[in-house]
Write an enzyme that holds these catalytic residues in place. Sequence first.
Site, PDB file in Angstrom:
ATOM      1  N   LYS A 105     -26.140 -20.444  58.510  1.00  0.00           N
ATOM      2  CA  LYS A 105     -25.761 -19.923  59.836  1.00  0.00           C
ATOM      3  C   LYS A 105     -24.354 -20.385  60.189  1.00  0.00           C
ATOM      4  CE  LYS A 105     -27.736 -19.382  64.444  1.00  0.00           C
ATOM      5  NZ  LYS A 105     -28.955 -19.524  65.221  1.00  0.00           N
ATOM      6  N   ASP A 117     -17.729 -13.522  66.421  1.00  0.00           N
ATOM      7  CA  ASP A 117     -16.769 -14.017  65.436  1.00  0.00           C
ATOM      8  C   ASP A 117     -17.442 -14.521  64.158  1.00  0.00           C
ATOM      9  OD1 ASP A 117     -18.004 -16.272  66.330  1.00  0.00           O
ATOM     10  OD2 ASP A 117     -16.217 -17.209  67.188  1.00  0.00           O
ATOM     11  N   ASP A 243     -36.088 -10.385  68.451  1.00  0.00           N
ATOM     12  CA  ASP A 243     -35.348 -10.676  67.213  1.00  0.00           C
ATOM     13  C   ASP A 243     -35.418 -12.153  66.853  1.00  0.00           C
ATOM     14  OD1 ASP A 243     -33.744 -10.851  69.617  1.00  0.00           O
ATOM     15  OD2 ASP A 243     -32.068 -11.393  68.332  1.00  0.00           O
TER      16      ASP A 243
HETATM   17  P1  AMP Z   1     -29.167 -15.158  68.874  1.00  0.00           P
HETATM   18  O1  AMP Z   1     -29.022 -15.244  70.349  1.00  0.00           O
HETATM   19  O2  AMP Z   1     -28.561 -16.323  68.137  1.00  0.00           O
HETATM   20  O3  AMP Z   1     -30.535 -14.883  68.459  1.00  0.00           O
HETATM   21  O4  AMP Z   1     -28.259 -13.903  68.427  1.00  0.00           O
HETATM   22  C1  AMP Z   1     -28.521 -12.562  68.811  1.00  0.00           C
HETATM   23  C2  AMP Z   1     -27.698 -11.624  67.955  1.00  0.00           C
HETATM   24  O5  AMP Z   1     -26.295 -11.862  68.159  1.00  0.00           O
HETATM   25  C3  AMP Z   1     -27.925 -11.754  66.459  1.00  0.00           C
HETATM   26  O6  AMP Z   1     -27.767 -10.475  65.905  1.00  0.00           O
HETATM   27  C4  AMP Z   1     -26.811 -12.679  66.031  1.00  0.00           C
HETATM   28  O7  AMP Z   1     -26.487 -12.549  64.669  1.00  0.00           O
HETATM   29  C5  AMP Z   1     -25.674 -12.205  66.923  1.00  0.00           C
HETATM   30  N1  AMP Z   1     -24.677 -13.259  67.186  1.00  0.00           N
HETATM   31  C6  AMP Z   1     -24.802 -14.335  67.995  1.00  0.00           C
HETATM   32  N2  AMP Z   1     -23.673 -15.069  67.991  1.00  0.00           N
HETATM   33  C7  AMP Z   1     -22.803 -14.434  67.161  1.00  0.00           C
HETATM   34  C8  AMP Z   1     -21.463 -14.677  66.727  1.00  0.00           C
HETATM   35  N3  AMP Z   1     -20.779 -15.729  67.163  1.00  0.00           N
HETATM   36  N4  AMP Z   1     -20.907 -13.800  65.878  1.00  0.00           N
HETATM   37  C9  AMP Z   1     -21.582 -12.729  65.444  1.00  0.00           C
HETATM   38  N5  AMP Z   1     -22.823 -12.427  65.800  1.00  0.00           N
HETATM   39  C10 AMP Z   1     -23.437 -13.263  66.654  1.00  0.00           C
HETATM   40 MG    MG Z   2     -31.475 -14.351  66.990  1.00  0.00          MG
END
Ligand code: AMP
Ligand code: MG
Length: 480
Positions: A105, A117, A243
């Site tokens: 990650k 990013d 997700d």
């Molecule tokens: P999460 O809240 O970590 O479950 O992320 C939700 C979605 O946003 C997922 O598809 C992650 O891969 C994407 N995501 C979160 N932070 C980033 C980041 N800094 N760059 C790219 N994708 C992100």
């Molecule tokens: Mg997620």
Amino acid sequence: MFFQSRYNTLNSKLYTHQAPKPLHGAKPGHFNLALANDLQWSDAEKSAWIDICSGKQTFDAFPPLAMVYAGHQFGHWAGQLGDGRGLLIAQILDKNNQVIDLHLKGAGLTPYSRSGDGRAVLRSVIREYLAGHALNSLGIASSNAVGFTSSQQGVQRETLEPGAMLLRTSDCHIRFGHFEWINQYAPELLNDFVMQCITWHYPECLAQEQPVVAFAHAIVKRTAQMIADWQAVGFAHGVMNTDNLNITGSTLDFGPFGFLERFKPDWINNHSDHQGRYCYQNQPRIAHWNLSILLNNFMPLAPETEKETFKQQLITCLGDFEVTFLKHYQEKMCLKMGLPTFHKDSFDCALHFLQILQREQFDYTQSFIRLQEQEFTALKDDCVDRDGFDAFVTRYQNIRMHQDQAQLNESMQQHNPHYILRNQMAQHAIERAECDDFSEVKRLFDLLATPFSKQPSLEQASDIQPPHTDASEIAISCSS
Ligand code: AMP
Ligand code: MG
């Protein structure tokens, strides 16, 4: 490592091959040697952990890939998501011959990064690292991580923060949102994908008359058990979107999360969650809602002539969520209380204790420890309503009177942790790590490895104290 590649045998619409982009100046954060041993890492692989956990070393046996999925976020359809900053870099066999995913990650941009990013900051990586470790050590189904690295490269959030990478482990990275993506964007893949998931993760369902219904039922049951385990230990996931739940009854992506300190059922740990959708007491309801979305996505698999029967079968599966959750939760709470699970008043007496914790704003974890140590007088002295406490103790002791108390006390010791990951503990470790001092991460890692044992030589006062009642909370938001 013993590779057992399988995700890359799926239809190529479901992922994109992508190499990690290492951050400049990787630095060691922490390495979970015990887990690496369980995962059968060789000595050479263990020596190379910094390179592996910083994206510098990948494996010819498994070209890294980003998965695509979709999801409902905060109750709203969010469309296509996917691994926007993480990559599956290997699938390997652990010492029990179970396939475990290694997911890096913070590894840089992917086709699913949207406006992000592709990076993760040290603060959130440490929180996810310690959360997975704490839950695993408590015996609760969760992803974990082999290690993490920090770096000299800054990553912009509200301020410039150190970039970091986490090598997450999980028995599965298939989220409820995978099925949502397939139905929306590639419905022709649904049948094969579901059958493959069953074969990999629930092979016992293949022998059932309706494997898909059996699969749905198994996911409902495992998710209900996980939520019951969370509730019993006071854990709440701050972003329980579709997700972030996977089909083996575990969770991925700890951004905001928290362990309850003072007992407030409506506690919100995510400062971006203005409505309190994911507050502590809503977690079972939200898991049920997420499961209803998942099961709805199995509907296209209904046999043409039996659509209504199939739908009713799925509804019955979903109905089992509450039954399984309550059974598991009631049992856990009785064991925590040191009350017999078969006694008709035990669970009610546990709820009575929770009412006292809520009214008196006591610390959840430490109050169970005080109960376990029979510190009735000290607990009473801390109460505003002392008569109310006396009434509880009389009731509690009456139930225990004719039981095998030694056995009940033993079950309390096995179910009441001395240590949980308090926000303040994580925060302190993060502040030190941001100055390149990882000793506090190590101390917490060691402390949380055996949470049911008192560890005077490692313990600090802040590990067992809730914040002051009037102290402002540390703001944990979705920014990570
Ligand atoms: P999460 O809240 O970590 O479950 O992320 C939700 C979605 O946003 C997922 O598809 C992650 O891969 C994407 N995501 C979160 N932070 C980033 C980041 N800094 N760059 C790219 N994708 C992100
Ligand atoms: Mg997620």
